[in-house]
Design an enzyme around this catalytic site. Structure first.
Site, short mmCIF file in Angstrom:
data_model
loop_
_atom_site.label_atom_id
_atom_site.label_comp_id
_atom_site.label_asym_id
_atom_site.label_seq_id
_atom_site.Cartn_x
_atom_site.Cartn_y
_atom_site.Cartn_z
CG HIS A 167 -2.02 -1.07 1.08
ND1 HIS A 167 -3.45 -0.73 0.73
CD2 HIS A 167 -1.80 -2.39 1.22
CE1 HIS A 167 -4.06 -1.83 0.59
NE2 HIS A 167 -3.34 -3.00 1.09
CG ASP A 378 0.21 9.21 0.99
OD1 ASP A 378 0.26 8.27 1.48
OD2 ASP A 378 -0.45 10.07 1.50
C1 GDG Z 1 -2.20 3.74 3.45
C2 GDG Z 1 -0.99 4.44 2.62
C3 GDG Z 1 -2.63 4.48 0.71
C4 GDG Z 1 -8.29 10.09 8.27
N1 GDG Z 1 -8.70 10.73 9.34
C5 GDG Z 1 -10.01 10.28 9.66
C6 GDG Z 1 -10.37 9.44 8.71
N2 GDG Z 1 -9.42 9.22 7.90
C7 GDG Z 1 -9.47 8.33 6.75
C8 GDG Z 1 -9.55 8.85 5.53
C9 GDG Z 1 -9.10 7.75 4.51
C10 GDG Z 1 -8.09 6.91 5.51
O1 GDG Z 1 -8.40 7.37 6.76
C11 GDG Z 1 -6.63 7.33 5.46
O2 GDG Z 1 -6.00 6.93 3.85
P1 GDG Z 1 -4.80 7.46 3.09
O3 GDG Z 1 -4.70 6.87 1.71
O4 GDG Z 1 -5.11 8.83 3.12
O5 GDG Z 1 -3.69 7.16 4.21
P2 GDG Z 1 -2.76 5.93 5.11
O6 GDG Z 1 -3.56 5.76 6.03
O7 GDG Z 1 -1.40 6.33 5.18
O8 GDG Z 1 -2.99 4.55 3.99
C12 GDG Z 1 -1.67 5.36 1.36
C13 GDG Z 1 -3.52 3.53 1.61
O9 GDG Z 1 -2.71 2.79 2.45
C14 GDG Z 1 -4.56 2.75 0.79
O10 GDG Z 1 -3.58 1.66 -0.05
O11 GDG Z 1 -3.54 5.21 -0.16
O12 GDG Z 1 -1.00 5.97 0.58
O13 GDG Z 1 -0.04 5.30 3.14
O14 GDG Z 1 -9.92 7.04 4.30
O15 GDG Z 1 -10.64 9.31 5.13
N3 GDG Z 1 -11.67 8.73 8.85
C15 GDG Z 1 -12.54 9.06 9.86
N4 GDG Z 1 -11.91 9.98 10.60
C16 GDG Z 1 -10.89 10.55 10.70
O16 GDG Z 1 -10.57 11.37 11.52
N5 GDG Z 1 -13.72 8.70 9.83
#
Ligand code: GDG
Length: 471
Positions: A167, A378
């Site tokens: 990921h 990222d």
């Molecule tokens: C890894 C990789 C890749 C965030 N704060 C809250 C909340 N979130 C949710 C967001 C989003 C998720 O968490 C975060 O996803 P990201 O993709 O931005 O980042 P990582 O956690 O680092 O994920 C990344 C991913 O895996 C998938 O393959 O895209 O690059 O690092 O869905 O909305 N959700 C809620 N409250 C929050 O305060 N409900």
């Protein structure tokens, strides 16, 4: 052989965490409830095409928990003790691999006892997968915490079809080769038949590494394959998507519209709302975006009477030193911005260092005129895609780091180099002052890109491609 006490599944998903959490909110004895997340949304629809599936993962706690079933999915918990967590999770996973793969946003540390702990826990997941996968079944292993699992599993279960998806970014071989355990970690992934990455660059880095380490040879010219002994491994990009309909529907819900209106009113009806939503992680560039906002206020180019920012920083890995330091820096910057530019009752930056509810998050996506997604590196970044999905009325602007995997698909965002603070300031100003027709045109293209790569199609495509590989 299948028995009732040890049912074997044609599909086994292996991920660091189980897609459930323990809840005693009802005041009773407590129970496991689904914890929705990107991975479940992406893998769930693909799972339903198999007769049955088992998900192997950690509960997040120390206690041994017997396998159980929830909503038709078999859950097979892996127990990880407190000391084991320090080595496997805080140490090797998040103190070595995470920073190294993200271009050393903080220096990666190399410790033999961390690697030993990592190997031990990887073995535990691999044994659980070996014990639960049906003869000739499919196992799909996820992410950097479990990089050794495909190789370990292949040793004991050569009958299985093994997929692996990373990921996070995969670094250039020049960085990776510093790892004292480079052969083992690369060979771990090579145990898979299909290795998926977020971007073509990441997949190419992996193929180049495998060849450089002498573990593989390039396959047919122009193909994504490498040859490992008598096996062929396909290593290519499967950029992950979101459940677009889920986000669109939630955004269109009249309750969300009311909540977003109420939110803007509570902010003091500013002209422009900027938004950041991230795990509090040093790779996400929260500090650099705050610095850019601070300088824009200092220059007088942003008017604190007209612009308000919300920064959600979901608590994350707060046992790891670098995360504690980042938290202090973010606290300090926000303190400085508000100290210098807020009026009583009207902070410039509203900082939420908590997990916000999904409904609230959707209201924020709807209320925000400009979304700031500025990671140093990222794998993908789902927040960028979620914001776009929520902007069904074609308003709003996305400022996006060139170094997020999402930039490959979302090239119509206002792209920035997060290391270039002047560039970041210019990008924020450009987004803030974008004329509606131009914003509309860009958002239309962004939405097309997000819609054409839905989470469920992603999971189904990965598993279908894995199913096509001759074993
Ligand atoms: C890894 C990789 C890749 C965030 N704060 C809250 C909340 N979130 C949710 C967001 C989003 C998720 O968490 C975060 O996803 P990201 O993709 O931005 O980042 P990582 O956690 O680092 O994920 C990344 C991913 O895996 C998938 O393959 O895209 O690059 O690092 O869905 O909305 N959700 C809620 N409250 C929050 O305060 N409900």
């Amino acid at each position: 052989m299948s028995t009732d006490t040890n049912p074997r599944s044609p599909l086994v998903v292996v991920a660091n965490r189980l897609p459930v959490r323990w809840s005693d909110d009802d005041g009773g004895e407590g129970s496991w409830i689904p914890s929705p997340g990107g991975l479940v949304a992406a893998v769930g629809p693909a799972i339903s095409t198999f007769d049955s599936a088992t998900w192997i993962g950690w509960t997040g706690g120390e206690d041994e928990v017997e396998p159980f079933e929830l909503e038709g999915l078999r859950l097979h918990p892996v127990a990880i003790g407190a000391e084991e967590k320090v080595l496997f999770y805080d140490g090797m996973s998040n103190g070595t691999l995470w920073p190294l793969y993200h271009d050393k946003a903080v220096p990666a540390e190399f410790h033999r006892h961390w690697f030993e702990g990592y190997r031990r826990i990887n073995r535990r997941y691999a044994e659980a997968a070996a014990a639960t996968a049906a003869e000739g079944g499919t196992v799909w292993v996820h992410d950097y915490q479990l990089q050794l699992v495909p190789g370990m599993l292949r040793e004991v279960r050569p009958d299985l079809r093994i997929g692996y998806f990373l990921h996070i970014p995969f670094p250039p071989p020049e960085l990776f080769v510093a790892l004292p355990w480079r052969e083992q970690l690369a060979a771990g992934i090579l145990g898979a038949d299909l290795a998926g990455f977020q971007t073509p660059d990441a997949a190419a880095n992996f193929r180049r590494l495998a060849v450089r380490l002498g573990l593989a040879e390039y396959g047919e010219e122009g193909s994504d394959t490498i040859i490992v002994g008598d096996r062929t491994v396909k290593a290519c990009a499967y950029p992950i998507g979101i459940d677009v309909e889920h986000y669109e529907q939630a955004a269109m819900d009249p309750a969300t519209t009311d909540r977003a209106r109420d939110l803007r009113a509570r902010l003091g009806a500013p002209q422009t709302v900027l938004l950041g939503v991230d795990r509090l992680d040093y790779t996400k560039g929260i500090d650099v975006r705050l610095r850019a906002v601070l300088e824009l206020l200092e220059d007088g180019t942003l008017d604190p009477g007209r612009v308000t920012m919300i920064q959600v920083a979901q608590p994350s890995r707060d046992d790891v030193e670098a995360y504690i330091t980042l938290r202090e820096e973010v606290d300090r910057l926000i303190g400085q911005i508000n100290g210098d530019y807020a009026r009583v009752g009207f902070p410039v930056v509203h900082y939420i260092h908590q997990d916000v509810e999904f409904d609230e998050l959707m209201a924020m996506y709807r209320a925000a005129d400009v979304m700031l997604v500025t990671p140093f590196r990222d794998g993908m970044n789902l927040v960028a895609k979620e914001y776009v999905a929520a902007r069904y009325d074609l308003t709003g602007a996305l400022v996006l780091s060139e170094f997020a995997g999402a930039a490959t698909e979302l090239s119509d965002a206002v792209l920035v180099n997060p290391y270039d603070i002047d560039g970041m300031k210019a990008a924020i100003l450009r987004a803030v002052s974008m004329e509606p027709p131009q914003a509309r045109e860009r958002m239309e293209k962004l939405r097309r890109a997000v819609q054409s790569n839905d989470a469920s199609e992603w999971g189904q495509r990965f598993l279908a491609d894995l199913g096509q590989i001759p074993i």
